[in-house]
Design a protein around this motif. Structure first.
Motif, mmCIF file in Angstrom:
data_model
loop_
_atom_site.group_PDB
_atom_site.id
_atom_site.type_symbol
_atom_site.label_atom_id
_atom_site.label_comp_id
_atom_site.label_asym_id
_atom_site.label_seq_id
_atom_site.Cartn_x
_atom_site.Cartn_y
_atom_site.Cartn_z
ATOM 1 N N GLN A 18 2.836 26.705 75.479
ATOM 2 C CA GLN A 18 1.774 25.713 75.678
ATOM 3 C C GLN A 18 0.449 26.309 75.225
ATOM 4 O O GLN A 18 0.115 27.438 75.555
ATOM 5 C CB GLN A 18 1.687 25.326 77.148
ATOM 6 N N VAL A 19 -0.301 25.524 74.477
ATOM 7 C CA VAL A 19 -1.583 25.993 73.950
ATOM 8 C C VAL A 19 -2.663 25.833 75.002
ATOM 9 O O VAL A 19 -2.754 24.800 75.671
ATOM 10 C CB VAL A 19 -1.958 25.204 72.685
ATOM 11 N N LYS A 64 -2.168 23.629 64.732
ATOM 12 C CA LYS A 64 -0.765 23.246 64.661
ATOM 13 C C LYS A 64 0.044 24.315 65.386
ATOM 14 O O LYS A 64 -0.052 25.501 65.055
ATOM 15 C CB LYS A 64 -0.328 23.136 63.202
ATOM 16 N N ALA A 65 0.793 23.895 66.375
ATOM 17 C CA ALA A 65 1.621 24.844 67.115
ATOM 18 C C ALA A 65 2.891 25.160 66.328
ATOM 19 O O ALA A 65 3.316 24.365 65.478
ATOM 20 C CB ALA A 65 1.983 24.268 68.477
ATOM 21 N N ILE A 66 3.464 26.294 66.615
ATOM 22 C CA ILE A 66 4.726 26.679 65.972
ATOM 23 C C ILE A 66 5.792 25.644 66.317
ATOM 24 O O ILE A 66 5.962 25.280 67.477
ATOM 25 C CB ILE A 66 5.159 28.075 66.427
ATOM 26 N N SER A 98 1.758 29.446 71.355
ATOM 27 C CA SER A 98 2.487 29.632 70.096
ATOM 28 C C SER A 98 1.800 28.827 69.002
ATOM 29 O O SER A 98 2.134 27.676 68.758
ATOM 30 C CB SER A 98 3.939 29.192 70.271
ATOM 31 N N ILE A 99 0.866 29.475 68.333
ATOM 32 C CA ILE A 99 0.020 28.801 67.357
ATOM 33 C C ILE A 99 0.451 29.180 65.951
ATOM 34 O O ILE A 99 0.592 30.356 65.626
ATOM 35 C CB ILE A 99 -1.455 29.171 67.570
ATOM 36 N N PHE A 100 0.629 28.163 65.098
ATOM 37 C CA PHE A 100 0.988 28.406 63.708
ATOM 38 C C PHE A 100 -0.253 28.558 62.850
ATOM 39 O O PHE A 100 -0.392 29.503 62.085
ATOM 40 C CB PHE A 100 1.860 27.272 63.181
ATOM 41 N N THR A 101 -1.188 27.616 63.003
ATOM 42 C CA THR A 101 -2.415 27.694 62.227
ATOM 43 C C THR A 101 -3.532 26.937 62.940
ATOM 44 O O THR A 101 -3.293 25.931 63.587
ATOM 45 C CB THR A 101 -2.212 27.123 60.811
ATOM 46 N N LYS A 104 -7.770 38.656 67.850
ATOM 47 C CA LYS A 104 -7.840 38.371 69.284
ATOM 48 C C LYS A 104 -7.698 36.893 69.587
ATOM 49 O O LYS A 104 -7.681 36.499 70.751
ATOM 50 C CB LYS A 104 -9.165 38.881 69.853
ATOM 51 N N LYS A 105 -7.621 36.055 68.531
ATOM 52 C CA LYS A 105 -7.561 34.603 68.706
ATOM 53 C C LYS A 105 -8.687 34.145 69.623
ATOM 54 O O LYS A 105 -8.465 33.386 70.584
ATOM 55 C CB LYS A 105 -6.201 34.184 69.271
#
Length: 121
Positions: free
Chosen positions: A1-2, A100-102, A27-30, A75-76
């Motif tokens: 969860q973002v 966009k999440a993975i 879980s972040i893709f971009t 570090k996002k």
């Protein structure tokens, strides 16, 4: 969860400085764009600063030359350096990310919970 979590708010005197942070987890893709907004009591939420994935930045006229948006990909985390603050900068500051999440094919916007900034002597 973002999740987006802001920190760094507080009480600061006029003319002082403060740095806000926005940590992105999950879980972040971009990430396409990250932004800072603020909302003062009785007013609409307004865009303060924007930073694209390419590193381009833009600012509201009211904060140009005083605020700086930046990011640390490792570090996002996104930052808002606030210098020469004024009483009219008092507001709850929110970070926003379009990402966009993975495993997802959709770009979705996420908000943090906000952090209070009060500028007063």
């Amino acid at each position: 969860q973002v999740r987006l979590v802001e920190s760094g708010g507080g009480l600061v005197r006029p003319g002082g400085s403060l740095r806000l942070s926005c940590a992105v987890s999950g879980s972040i893709f971009t990430i396409n764009v990250m932004e800072w907004y603020r909302q003062a009591p009785g007013k609409q939420r307004e865009l303060v600063a924007i930073m694209t994935s390419g590193g381009s930045t833009n600012y509201a006229d009211s904060v140009k030359g005083r605020f700086t948006i930046s990011g640390d990909n490792a570090k996002k985390t996104m930052y808002l350096q606030m210098n020469s603050v004024k009483p009219e900068d008092t507001a709850v500051y929110f970070c926003y990310a379009a990402l966009k999440a993975i495993g997802s094919t959709t770009m979705i916007g996420y908000w943090g919970q906000g952090t209070q900034v009060t500028v007063s002597s």
